[in-house]
Every structure is written in structure tokens, then in C-alpha cells.
Design an enzyme around this catalytic site. Structure first.
Site, PDB file in Angstrom:
ATOM      1  N   ARG A 239       4.233   3.848   5.246  1.00 41.70           N
ATOM      2  CA  ARG A 239       3.352   3.226   4.260  1.00 41.70           C
ATOM      3  C   ARG A 239       3.243   4.167   3.072  1.00 41.70           C
ATOM      4  NH1 ARG A 239       4.136  -0.865   6.462  1.00 41.70           N
ATOM      5  NH2 ARG A 239       2.684  -2.385   7.339  1.00 41.70           N
ATOM      6  N   GLU A 268       1.927  -0.163  -4.040  1.00 41.51           N
ATOM      7  CA  GLU A 268       2.897  -1.244  -3.928  1.00 41.51           C
ATOM      8  C   GLU A 268       2.332  -2.560  -4.453  1.00 41.51           C
ATOM      9  OE1 GLU A 268       4.997  -0.561  -0.183  1.00 41.51           O
ATOM     10  OE2 GLU A 268       5.195  -2.738  -0.032  1.00 41.51           O
ATOM     11  N   HIS A 286      10.512  -2.176   0.080  1.00 39.70           N
ATOM     12  CA  HIS A 286       9.901  -2.460   1.396  1.00 39.70           C
ATOM     13  C   HIS A 286      10.777  -3.403   2.227  1.00 39.70           C
ATOM     14  CE1 HIS A 286       5.750  -2.443   3.572  1.00 39.70           C
ATOM     15  NE2 HIS A 286       6.754  -2.518   4.439  1.00 39.70           N
TER      16      HIS A 286
HETATM   17  C1  DGY Z   1       5.542  -3.645   9.159  1.00 39.27           C
HETATM   18  O1  DGY Z   1       5.733  -4.540   9.990  1.00 39.27           O
HETATM   19  O2  DGY Z   1       4.525  -2.973   9.162  1.00 39.27           O
HETATM   20  C2  DGY Z   1       6.602  -3.409   8.168  1.00 39.27           C
HETATM   21  O3  DGY Z   1       6.207  -2.581   7.153  1.00 39.27           O
HETATM   22  C3  DGY Z   1       7.092  -4.742   7.628  1.00 39.27           C
HETATM   23  O4  DGY Z   1       8.308  -4.526   7.011  1.00 39.27           O
END
Ligand code: DGY
Length: 320
Positions: A239, A268, A286
Site C-alpha cells: 500500500r 493514489e 496498482h
Molecule cells: C488487494 O487485494 O489488496 C490488492 O491491492 C488488489 O490489487
């Protein structure tokens, strides 16, 4: 109970929708653009279940709009977009989609390691720019992975799957995790647990694979970046806010670290403008779980959670 109403707030693969039709009346937003708030709230008013995507923020206001809500099924493994304690306080179950995106995300992380260490983004940009070039003995030299150390921050399923891939490229593995993985897994991956400081100070490549929480907010800040080697590469497929993006720009500009490859961003979908100007950064939007198979499996697992809630067998992957 009357037929439950299931609201799906973002476009998801059809198999997930079809599955939920077995237990309820499904209302689904079917556009790629985000659902407008007024339409969402109108649907939430009568929703028993909601299937969310990671760009939804499930906070008190969202929950206020959904007085009959019983379950939030997030189509993502990360659930930092959901206020889980607030849901639980209202008796609302929360589920996520662990496991099904492990390989896709580890593949992407490995791809980013190769892109950053072999300067593939830079090479592609050169060709696309139309600038003249010819093969040169010293042109765009990168570094090999064989014999290099990968430091994995967060040794859950994705971290372990990345370690497996990196071992095949001849890398050695250290990891930092709250608890040690089993001795069998450590042996199979030839992985050694160490503290974050040692990992940062000694690794050629540092990969972030931990969940985002208050504890991991800006885990990689100016201080952490200064601990890293000046020839090290940082990879983030977890993240964005785990990294202080301004500090990262400073480290990349000053030569504090050598390169970075990012799939996720602090604000983001905005990207720090300083990153856009740098050649030693790979930026992708992403895409960790972005394969047809994986997104279908994620939607199906989220749907199974909803089905399990309403047929009495229970959700498959509840967040506790
Ligand atoms: C998640 O599932 O947390 C991922 O970041 C999606 O791509």
C-alpha cells in the site's frame, strides 16, 4: 428472513454476481467509473450486504447510510479502506479475499524487481522517445540478481511466494515479520528472520509486502531510507502510504538509494510529481492482482463470503 438485498458498489467479474443471485436480489454498479454517492446511498438504504472494492471507503458515514447492513465483502486482500472496528461495533461482518491473489501479486513484485535492476522501464522509454541509440558495451548497465539479498518486509502469503520466485533467481532471503514463519517454511525458502534495521542496512532489494495500518504508516520514511544502502532498490506492491513518498523522492534524487519500483502510491491515484521526472523509478498503476483469473477468483471468493453468510454456512474468509 425476506430475500436479502446485495449491493455491489463497483464493477466486478460476472461469476461473482451470478453466484450471489442464488441467495439474494443483487443490485450491481456495472460501470468502470466510480459509483456516484447519491446512487450508492440510495441503494445502501435497503442493503443487507455490500460488496466493495478497494476504492470504497467504508466509514461511519457509509455505515449510517446502510441501517440494515449485515456484511461488507471487500474484493481485495487489503482492507484498510474499511473501518473494521466500526463495522464490528454495529454487528456487521467484514470479509476480504486472501490467498487467491498471492501468485499474481508475487509475480508482479518479481517483475518490478527485474524492471528496476535491469532498467527495463528506462530502456523502453528510450526506444519510445525516438532518440537515436545503438548497442554499446556500457549502455544502460543494470545489476544481476544472483547472489544478491532480498529483504522482505511482511512474510505472509505474498512475501513467501515472492521469496520462492527470488530463490529461483539465485537471491538469498531475509525477512522482517511480527512473528517468525514456521521452521519448515524458513528452511524451504532458506529465509532468515531479522529486525527491520538489519534488513534495510544489508539488502540489495527491499520489498514491502506487509498490510497497511497505523503501525506501518510511513514505515519507510527518511530515517529508514537513510539506513538503506546507496545501491539498494525499493519495491512496493503493498500500500502506498507505507512509504513517505516525499522522502523517497529525496532519496532517489540524492543517491541515497539507487532505484524504486512502485505499484501503489501514497495518495493514489495521484503520483508525487517528483517521481514522474526520475528515470530510476518504475511506476505501474496498482496492477498487483490484475489478471483475468485472479480478479475472477477474487470476485468469486467475495461472493462465496456473502452466500455463506446468508445460507448459514458462514463466510469463508472473515476479518477478525
Ligand atoms: C488487494 O487485494 O489488496 C490488492 O491491492 C488488489 O490489487
Amino acid at each position: 428472513m425476506t430475500t436479502p438485498k446485495i449491493v455491489v458498489t463497483g464493477r466486478i467479474p460476472e461469476p461473482g454476481i451470478d453466484l450471489m443471485k442464488e441467495v439474494g436480489e443483487v443490485w450491481a454498479w456495472t460501470h468502470d467509473d466510480p459509483i456516484p454517492h447519491d446512487i450508492r446511498n440510495e441503494q445502501l438504504a435497503s442493503a443487507d450486504a455490500v460488496v466493495t472494492i478497494l476504492t470504497d471507503t467504508v466509514d461511519e458515514a457509509f455505515l449510517d447510510a446502510a441501517p440494515n447492513l449485515k456484511i461488507v465483502a471487500n474484493v481485495a486482500v487489503g482492507y484498510n479502506n474499511i473501518n473494521v472496528p466500526a463495522c464490528h461495533a454495529r454487528g456487521v461482518t467484514v470479509t476480504n479475499t486472501p490467498g487467491v491473489l498471492t501468485d499474481a501479486t508475487a509475480d508482479l513484485a518479481m517483475g518490478l524487481i527485474l524492471m528496476a535492476t535491469r532498467r527495463l522501464g528506462e530502456g523502453e522509454r528510450l526506444i519510445r522517445s525516438g532518440a537515436p541509440w545503438k548497442w554499446g558495451m556500457f549502455m544502460m548497465l543494470g545489476t544481476g540478481l544472483q547472489g544478491r539479498q532480498l529483504g522482505i518486509v511482511g512474510m505472509g502469503g505474498i512475501g513467501q511466494a515472492l521469496a520462492q520466485r527470488a530463490r529461483a533467481f539465485g537471491m538469498s532471503i531475509v525477512y522482517h515479520n511480527r512473528s517468525a514463519v514456521s521452521a519448515d517454511i524458513e528452511d524451504a525458502l532458506s529465509a532468515r528472520r531479522c529486525d527491520l534495521e538489519e534488513l534495510l542496512a544489508t539488502s540489495d532489494v527491499v520489498s514491502l509486502n506487509c498490510p497497511y495500518s497505523q503501525e506501518t504508516h510511513h514505515l519507510i520514511d527518511a530515517q529508514a531510507l537513510s539506513t538503506m544502502r546507496d545501491d539498494a532498490v525499493l519495491i512496493n506492491t503493498a500500500r502506498g502510504p507505507i512509504v513517505d513518498e516525499s522522502a523517497l523522492v529525496d532519496a532517489l534524487v540524492s543517491g541515497g538509494i539507487s532505484a524504486a519500483a512502485l505499484d501503489v502510491f501514497e495518495h493514489e491515484p495521484e503520483v508525487h510529481p517528483g517521481l514522474l521526472d526520475l528515470d530510476n523509478v518504475v511506476l505501474v498503476p496498482h496492477l498487483g492482482s490484475a489478471t483475468i483469473e485472479t480478479r475472477t477468483a477474487m470476485a468469486t471468493l467475495a461472493a462465496q463470503n456473502v452466500v455463506g453468510y446468508f445460507d448459514g454456512s458462514g463466510p469463508v474468509t472473515p476479518v477478525t
